[in-house]
Scaffold this active site. Structure first.
Site, PDB file in Angstrom:
ATOM      1  N   ASP A  21     -28.912 -38.998 -38.666  1.00  0.00           N
ATOM      2  CA  ASP A  21     -28.599 -39.078 -37.239  1.00  0.00           C
ATOM      3  C   ASP A  21     -29.851 -38.774 -36.422  1.00  0.00           C
ATOM      4  OD1 ASP A  21     -27.310 -39.125 -34.804  1.00  0.00           O
ATOM      5  OD2 ASP A  21     -25.823 -37.614 -35.307  1.00  0.00           O
ATOM      6  N   ASP A  22     -30.310 -39.750 -35.628  1.00  0.00           N
ATOM      7  CA  ASP A  22     -31.477 -39.561 -34.747  1.00  0.00           C
ATOM      8  C   ASP A  22     -32.774 -39.319 -35.525  1.00  0.00           C
ATOM      9  OD1 ASP A  22     -29.880 -39.866 -32.531  1.00  0.00           O
ATOM     10  OD2 ASP A  22     -30.574 -38.059 -31.527  1.00  0.00           O
ATOM     11  N   CYS A  59     -26.163 -43.955 -31.682  1.00  0.00           N
ATOM     12  CA  CYS A  59     -25.326 -43.431 -32.759  1.00  0.00           C
ATOM     13  C   CYS A  59     -23.983 -44.140 -32.898  1.00  0.00           C
ATOM     14  CB  CYS A  59     -25.126 -41.933 -32.583  1.00  0.00           C
ATOM     15  SG  CYS A  59     -24.805 -41.405 -30.903  1.00  0.00           S
ATOM     16  N   ARG A  63     -22.751 -46.830 -35.884  1.00  0.00           N
ATOM     17  CA  ARG A  63     -21.670 -46.510 -36.822  1.00  0.00           C
ATOM     18  C   ARG A  63     -20.598 -47.594 -36.830  1.00  0.00           C
ATOM     19  NH1 ARG A  63     -24.249 -42.076 -35.899  1.00  0.00           N
ATOM     20  NH2 ARG A  63     -24.083 -40.293 -37.297  1.00  0.00           N
ATOM     21  N   LYS A 116     -19.945 -36.816 -39.670  1.00  0.00           N
ATOM     22  CA  LYS A 116     -19.751 -37.197 -38.265  1.00  0.00           C
ATOM     23  C   LYS A 116     -19.085 -38.572 -38.142  1.00  0.00           C
ATOM     24  CE  LYS A 116     -22.628 -38.517 -34.275  1.00  0.00           C
ATOM     25  NZ  LYS A 116     -23.969 -38.421 -33.673  1.00  0.00           N
ATOM     26  N   HIS A 118     -17.518 -40.012 -34.742  1.00  0.00           N
ATOM     27  CA  HIS A 118     -18.052 -40.463 -33.447  1.00  0.00           C
ATOM     28  C   HIS A 118     -17.680 -41.904 -33.118  1.00  0.00           C
ATOM     29  CE1 HIS A 118     -21.582 -39.891 -30.401  1.00  0.00           C
ATOM     30  NE2 HIS A 118     -20.427 -39.412 -29.943  1.00  0.00           N
ATOM     31  N   HIS A 205     -30.257 -34.700 -35.516  1.00  0.00           N
ATOM     32  CA  HIS A 205     -29.897 -34.758 -34.093  1.00  0.00           C
ATOM     33  C   HIS A 205     -29.965 -33.353 -33.476  1.00  0.00           C
ATOM     34  CE1 HIS A 205     -27.569 -35.569 -30.468  1.00  0.00           C
ATOM     35  NE2 HIS A 205     -27.414 -36.833 -30.795  1.00  0.00           N
ATOM     36  N   ASP A 309     -29.283 -43.955 -37.896  1.00  0.00           N
ATOM     37  CA  ASP A 309     -28.489 -44.693 -36.908  1.00  0.00           C
ATOM     38  C   ASP A 309     -29.284 -45.182 -35.709  1.00  0.00           C
ATOM     39  OD1 ASP A 309     -28.903 -42.232 -35.717  1.00  0.00           O
ATOM     40  OD2 ASP A 309     -26.810 -41.871 -35.213  1.00  0.00           O
ATOM     41  N   ASN A 310     -30.454 -44.639 -35.459  1.00  0.00           N
ATOM     42  CA  ASN A 310     -31.324 -45.105 -34.375  1.00  0.00           C
ATOM     43  C   ASN A 310     -32.704 -44.509 -34.568  1.00  0.00           C
ATOM     44  OD1 ASN A 310     -29.108 -43.060 -32.683  1.00  0.00           O
ATOM     45  ND2 ASN A 310     -31.228 -42.377 -32.841  1.00  0.00           N
ATOM     46  N   LYS A 379     -34.857 -44.121 -29.330  1.00  0.00           N
ATOM     47  CA  LYS A 379     -33.405 -44.278 -29.264  1.00  0.00           C
ATOM     48  C   LYS A 379     -33.005 -44.766 -27.867  1.00  0.00           C
ATOM     49  CE  LYS A 379     -29.358 -41.173 -29.177  1.00  0.00           C
ATOM     50  NZ  LYS A 379     -28.923 -39.772 -29.388  1.00  0.00           N
TER      51      LYS A 379
END
Length: 540
Positions: A21-22, A59, A63, A116, A118, A205, A309-310, A379
């Site tokens: 994540d991130d 994010c 997903r 996660k 989300h 993140h 994710d980014n 991002k």
């Protein structure tokens, strides 16, 4: 999709999908980073690294695309998980798509998710968009997005909420994700059915929350500063083939000072050390999952996919009292107080030292610029810094070209077709009698085995930012700004805008982008914002 005779003779592979994540393009060691990620790097040794793979810049939409094989606009989750009203996106996974978990469960797979989610705008009461109702036999994790690593909110076991007060005093979310994912893998292997395990970390993140033992391992590692570390990362990328020698490489972000001119170096180093400690913890958790596969004797027959994710996140958290107070009021993100009862310290300020449970901070633009080496922007943007991700696919029994690089460009919509190709399953075509969209992506499996890579156009839209890639050419713009055109074959870092000298190409590619946008239901940004404003509470 029917497997060929060679694949039909094999047992169906297990699939473990691991999402960071991130995390920026170059943070893991096998993509040039110095943080230290031996477990993730081991996947590259036994598998294939993709040099031009793309996410969707944020994010939740990443997903949605990752799990459905569709563009995020088709799934209802094109921005984040807020409901923007009838003129915008609903912010929850809709009924007009099927998750890969639903497809694989229908094909006889045991399915689990840890971490996660989300993908639901309802984060407290179970609804049709929750993981337990979208194909996962078991779920343990957070329904919402960013949150404390020591006291995560929206934490659930299945559909049962887990209270912060019930967590162990030594609880750390990344470690717990690794432990529970490993246990799930072990149980699934013992069941002797093929399994699909989705492991979705929140690391790295923000907030910058790290265990002291992980911080101790990275102290001093970044003392050379972001300029020198960026140069070193680029050199390692060149040596390993991750970045082509004839490609230009972006310079330091013009909004970032040169390292010698940074007035708060000690504090800046604390921020990067905390971020790196979070990456280290994630790598350790990945290692725990890999060990469970080894101990169960199923590692060779498991397709393991790792990506982010980014791109690196340049978001700042304001320490101004009003902004910090607004953030403290979001109970679905931030706990009311630290574990010892002390108030939360929110924002990026040299007097707030990151790492501990009573802080909420981020690592900032300068370190995100390092994370995204050799690209620019971050991002949320659909320039390379926002959408380029490391992608590693390891499957020892799958005849992949172990230790190799895959250069042809692909994006998230290609992963579900690749998985279904590997397991010999067909996508679901309807839900409750309603026809589902066909998957727009292509399988990468033949290319991963050293064969033919399908040439296809790639498309993006996020919060008004737009891009299309056709072969080596990429057309991109920021919101309603002018189109920029780049030849990524010689300028992967998008430094030299060629739009003025290729007006016909710009026009043709812009037309392709609009046709795609119309076909997948991209809502104009101004319409989304108008609908969101109408949904906002009106002052009394």
């Amino acid at each position: 999709m029917v497997p060929d005779a060679r694949d039909a003779a094999r047992p169906r592979p297990n699939v473990v999908l691991i999402l960071a994540d991130d995390m920026g393009f170059s943070d893991v060691g096998c993509y040039g980073g110095e943080i230290g990620t031996p477990n993730i790097d081991s996947l590259a040794e036994s598998g294939v690294r993709c040099t031009q793979f793309y996410n969707t810049a944020r994010c939740s939409p990443s997903r949605a695309s990752l799990l459905t094989g569709l563009h995020p606009h088709q799934t209802g989750v094109a921005e984040l998980v807020d409901n923007d009203g009838p003129g915008g996106y609903p912010g929850s996974l809709n009924e007009r798509c099927a998750t890969v978990a639903e497809v694989l469960r229908a094909a006889g797979y045991r399915t689990s998710m840890t971490g996660k989610w989300h993908l639901s705008n309802e984060r407290e009461q179970p609804d049709a968009s929750w993981p337990t109702r979208r194909g996962f036999d078991s779920f343990w994790g957070t329904i919402g997005g960013a949150g404390s690593y020591f006291q995560p909110t929206t934490l659930h076991d299945g559909e049962t909420p887990i209270r912060i007060d019930d967590l162990d005093p030594d609880f750390y979310y990344t470690d717990e994700i690794g432990a529970r994912a490993a246990a799930s893998v072990s149980a699934a292997a013992a069941d002797q059915r093929p399994f699909f395990a989705y492991v979705a970390f929140t690391a790295p993140h923000w907030p910058l929350h790290a265990k002291e033992s992980d911080l101790a391992e990275v102290r001093g590692r970044f003392d050379a500063g972001w300029d020198e570390l960026r140069r070193q990362r680029r050199q390692r990328q060149l040596e390993s083939g991750i970045c082509c020698e004839d490609a230009t490489v972006d310079d330091r972000d013009p909004e970032v000072p040169a390292w010698p001119d940074e007035p708060d170096q000690a504090w800046q180093l604390e921020r990067m050390e905390a971020y790196a400690a979070q990456v280290r913890a994630m790598d350790r958790a990945v290692g725990r999952v890999l060990q469970a596969l080894d101990d169960s004797g199923v590692r060779d027959q498991t397709m393991i996919i790792f990506l982010s994710d980014n791109g690196g996140c340049a978001e700042g958290l304001s320490a101004e009292p009003e902004a910090a107070q607004r953030f403290r009021g979001n109970r679905l993100i931030i706990p009311p107080s630290a574990p010892d009862g002390s108030p939360m310290k929110v924002g990026n300020s040299p007097d707030i030292h990151p790492g501990t449970a009573d802080t909420y901070t981020s690592y900032g633009r300068a370190w995100a610029n390092l994370s995204n080496t050799p690209f620019r922007l971050y991002k949320r943007w659909v320039h390379e810094g926002g959408i380029a991700t490391p992608l590693i696919i390891s499957w020892p029994a799958g005849e992949l070209r172990a230790g190799s690089l895959l250069d042809p460009p692909h994006q998230l919509t290609d992963l579900v077709p690749t998985v279904l190709d590997a397991v010999g399953a067909d996508p679901l075509t309807e839900r409750d009698g309603r026809q589902l969209p066909s998957l727009p992506g292509v399988s990468m499996l033949d290319a991963l085995r050293g064969g033919y890579a399908v040439d296809h156009d790639l498309y993006w839209e996020h919060i008004g930012n737009q891009a299309v890639r056709c072969g080596r050419w990429k057309l991109v713009r920021e919101d309603d700004g002018p189109w920029e055109l780049y030849d990524l074959g010689s300028d992967r870092s998008e430094r030299h805008d060629l739009s003025a000298s290729h007006t016909e190409r710009v026009r043709a590619m812009a037309t392709r982008w609009q046709q795609w946008a119309d076909s997948v239901g991209v809502i104009p940004r101004d319409q989304v914002l108008e609908s969101r404003a109408r949904m906002a509470p009106q002052p009394l």
